[in-house]
Design a protein around this motif. Structure first.
Motif, PDB file in Angstrom:
ATOM      1  N   LYS A 122       0.832  -1.222   0.000  1.00  0.00           N
ATOM      2  CA  LYS A 122       0.000   0.000   0.000  1.00  0.00           C
ATOM      3  C   LYS A 122       0.860   1.264   0.000  1.00  0.00           C
ATOM      4  CE  LYS A 122      -3.782   2.069   2.641  1.00  0.00           C
ATOM      5  NZ  LYS A 122      -4.994   1.758   3.399  1.00  0.00           N
ATOM      6  N   VAL A 123       0.605   2.133  -0.969  1.00  0.00           N
ATOM      7  CA  VAL A 123       1.365   3.379  -1.097  1.00  0.00           C
ATOM      8  C   VAL A 123       0.454   4.589  -0.866  1.00  0.00           C
ATOM      9  CG1 VAL A 123       1.053   3.636  -3.609  1.00  0.00           C
ATOM     10  CG2 VAL A 123       3.126   4.527  -2.521  1.00  0.00           C
ATOM     11  N   CYS A 124      -0.838   4.366  -0.947  1.00  0.00           N
ATOM     12  CA  CYS A 124      -1.788   5.490  -0.864  1.00  0.00           C
ATOM     13  C   CYS A 124      -3.132   5.018  -0.319  1.00  0.00           C
ATOM     14  CB  CYS A 124      -1.973   6.061  -2.282  1.00  0.00           C
ATOM     15  SG  CYS A 124      -3.450   7.057  -2.533  1.00  0.00           S
ATOM     16  N   GLY A 125      -3.739   5.872   0.506  1.00  0.00           N
ATOM     17  CA  GLY A 125      -5.090   5.602   1.002  1.00  0.00           C
ATOM     18  C   GLY A 125      -5.982   6.786   0.692  1.00  0.00           C
ATOM     19  N   VAL A 126      -7.253   6.518   0.497  1.00  0.00           N
ATOM     20  CA  VAL A 126      -8.216   7.565   0.127  1.00  0.00           C
ATOM     21  C   VAL A 126      -9.385   7.511   1.104  1.00  0.00           C
ATOM     22  CG1 VAL A 126      -9.740   8.406  -1.725  1.00  0.00           C
ATOM     23  CG2 VAL A 126      -7.586   7.280  -2.313  1.00  0.00           C
ATOM     24  N   LEU A 127      -9.812   8.675   1.556  1.00  0.00           N
ATOM     25  CA  LEU A 127     -10.954   8.734   2.478  1.00  0.00           C
ATOM     26  C   LEU A 127     -11.926   9.823   2.028  1.00  0.00           C
ATOM     27  CD1 LEU A 127     -12.309   7.926   5.207  1.00  0.00           C
ATOM     28  CD2 LEU A 127     -10.996   9.780   6.253  1.00  0.00           C
ATOM     29  N   ALA A 128     -13.122   9.390   1.608  1.00  0.00           N
ATOM     30  CA  ALA A 128     -14.167  10.358   1.231  1.00  0.00           C
ATOM     31  C   ALA A 128     -15.150  10.474   2.392  1.00  0.00           C
ATOM     32  CB  ALA A 128     -14.888   9.893  -0.027  1.00  0.00           C
ATOM     33  N   GLU A 129     -15.475  11.691   2.762  1.00  0.00           N
ATOM     34  CA  GLU A 129     -16.464  11.924   3.815  1.00  0.00           C
ATOM     35  C   GLU A 129     -17.426  12.985   3.316  1.00  0.00           C
ATOM     36  OE1 GLU A 129     -14.312  11.394   8.008  1.00  0.00           O
ATOM     37  OE2 GLU A 129     -13.282  12.841   6.752  1.00  0.00           O
ATOM     38  N   SER A 130     -18.700  12.883   3.740  1.00  0.00           N
ATOM     39  CA  SER A 130     -19.621  13.892   3.213  1.00  0.00           C
ATOM     40  C   SER A 130     -20.477  14.521   4.288  1.00  0.00           C
ATOM     41  CB  SER A 130     -20.482  13.297   2.104  1.00  0.00           C
ATOM     42  OG  SER A 130     -20.936  12.042   2.490  1.00  0.00           O
ATOM     43  N   ASP A 131     -20.915  15.712   3.987  1.00  0.00           N
ATOM     44  CA  ASP A 131     -21.808  16.458   4.859  1.00  0.00           C
ATOM     45  C   ASP A 131     -23.199  16.370   4.224  1.00  0.00           C
ATOM     46  OD1 ASP A 131     -23.212  18.284   6.328  1.00  0.00           O
ATOM     47  OD2 ASP A 131     -22.011  20.033   5.760  1.00  0.00           O
ATOM     48  N   GLY A 143     -10.099  12.985   0.679  1.00  0.00           N
ATOM     49  CA  GLY A 143      -8.755  13.079   1.252  1.00  0.00           C
ATOM     50  C   GLY A 143      -7.853  11.987   0.707  1.00  0.00           C
ATOM     51  N   ILE A 144      -6.636  12.379   0.365  1.00  0.00           N
ATOM     52  CA  ILE A 144      -5.696  11.433  -0.235  1.00  0.00           C
ATOM     53  C   ILE A 144      -4.354  11.533   0.489  1.00  0.00           C
ATOM     54  CG2 ILE A 144      -4.485  10.787  -2.375  1.00  0.00           C
ATOM     55  CD1 ILE A 144      -6.853  11.772  -3.970  1.00  0.00           C
ATOM     56  N   GLY A 145      -3.826  10.395   0.915  1.00  0.00           N
ATOM     57  CA  GLY A 145      -2.511  10.352   1.565  1.00  0.00           C
ATOM     58  C   GLY A 145      -1.592   9.438   0.772  1.00  0.00           C
ATOM     59  N   ILE A 146      -0.388   9.933   0.445  1.00  0.00           N
ATOM     60  CA  ILE A 146       0.536   9.142  -0.385  1.00  0.00           C
ATOM     61  C   ILE A 146       1.917   9.147   0.253  1.00  0.00           C
ATOM     62  CG2 ILE A 146       1.506   8.852  -2.715  1.00  0.00           C
ATOM     63  CD1 ILE A 146      -0.761  10.720  -3.692  1.00  0.00           C
TER      64      ILE A 146
END
Ligand code: BT5
Length: 260
Positions: A122-131, A143-146
């Protein structure tokens, strides 16, 4: 990387406003607050370090200083995009995956639904959150973390899945800002086709473990094993079970692992 260099770097993209933070808790938290205060569609939060980065289902995400990318885009989904809200996190993953292939010239795949792998790590994780309010998504934050340099890696004991960084795999230094520019350019291009079959095909063609034996563990059901066939028109994972039955698995808390 700072506010001024980012503004210059990203000036040709349709980003109305950028917030750069040297250190923050979580760019997704910042983005949700900014969205509640009226941020425009495609506003961007970038941080050099996160002290409380979030993963999915309350898990943590580590972002060490000067070694990684951590950013969040704020979207105001259109009526058409409302029908495809679950596709935003795969959208981020496909953009990162294609950028690693084209900009870094190394193979990369998407582990369904939205982790990005290089050589199975794993090199990257993605997190979508909504209002959500009154059945309408007021804002979706992506949100993206690499992991870029080796210093970005968390200690192996804190991980449930093997991790890597782009530089470890490509063997040379990578310009963080240029990588960000390439990812965002891809992401905006992919957003314009999010409601099309073409996007699903792109996601499927970059899927890790396709045609391979996998196990799927969800919190609500027992672990199942089978052959990963692909994804269907709703983005669900298609698996040919050992019983011969073909089943779809919805986006949710499912752990996908290669079978050993
Ligand atoms: C994810 O969750 O992979 C989504 C991560 C999203 C992070 C971005 S950074 C910008 C934005 N701001 C935030 O606060 N979040 C987003 P999940 O699939 O639940 O994976 C979490 C798991 O990944 C953890 O339980 C750790 O085992 C592992 N992990 C944590 N940090 C990692 C890292 N830097 N590299 C690889 N694995 C990591």
């Amino acid at each position: 990387m700072d506010q001024k260099s980012l503004q210059q770097l990203l000036q040709k993209l349709p980003i109305p406003s950028i917030h750069f933070l040297e250190v923050t808790t979580s760019t997704n938290s910042d983005a949700l607050v900014w969205a509640a205060n009226g941020a425009l569609d495609s506003s961007l939060v970038v941080a050099n370090q996160q002290t409380a980065g979030r993963g999915r289902f309350g898990r943590h995400w580590e972002t060490h200083p000067n070694s990684a990318l951590a950013f969040t885009l704020i979207f105001r989904p259109s009526m058409e995009e409302h029908r495809n809200i679950p596709l935003f996190s795969p959208l981020g993953a496909v953009a990162v995956c294609q950028t690693i292939q084209q900009f870094c010239k190394i193979p990369s795949q998407v582990k369904w639904p939205n982790d990005v792998l290089i050589y199975g790590k794993k090199v990257c994780g993605v997190l979508a959150e909504s209002d959500w309010r009154d059945g309408v998504v007021r804002a979706l934050v992506l949100g993206i973390g690499i992991n870029i340099s080796p210093a970005s890696l968390p200690s192996a004991s804190s991980l449930h899945y093997p991790a890597t960084s782009i530089e470890i795999e490509c063997g040379h230094p990578v310009d963080r800002e240029q990588l960000l520019l390439n990812i965002l350019t891809k992401l905006f291009a992919l957003r314009s086709i999010i409601s099309s079959e073409e996007f699903l095909h792109l996601w499927e063609s970059n899927l890790a473990f396709r045609g391979e034996a996998i196990t799927l563990a969800s919190t609500s059901e027992k672990t199942v094993s089978g052959l990963l066939k692909g994804i269907n028109k709703d983005g669900e994972l298609l698996v040919l079970l050992e019983s011969g039955e073909e089943r779809c698995f919805r986006l949710g808390e499912i752990k996908l692992r290669p079978q050993i």
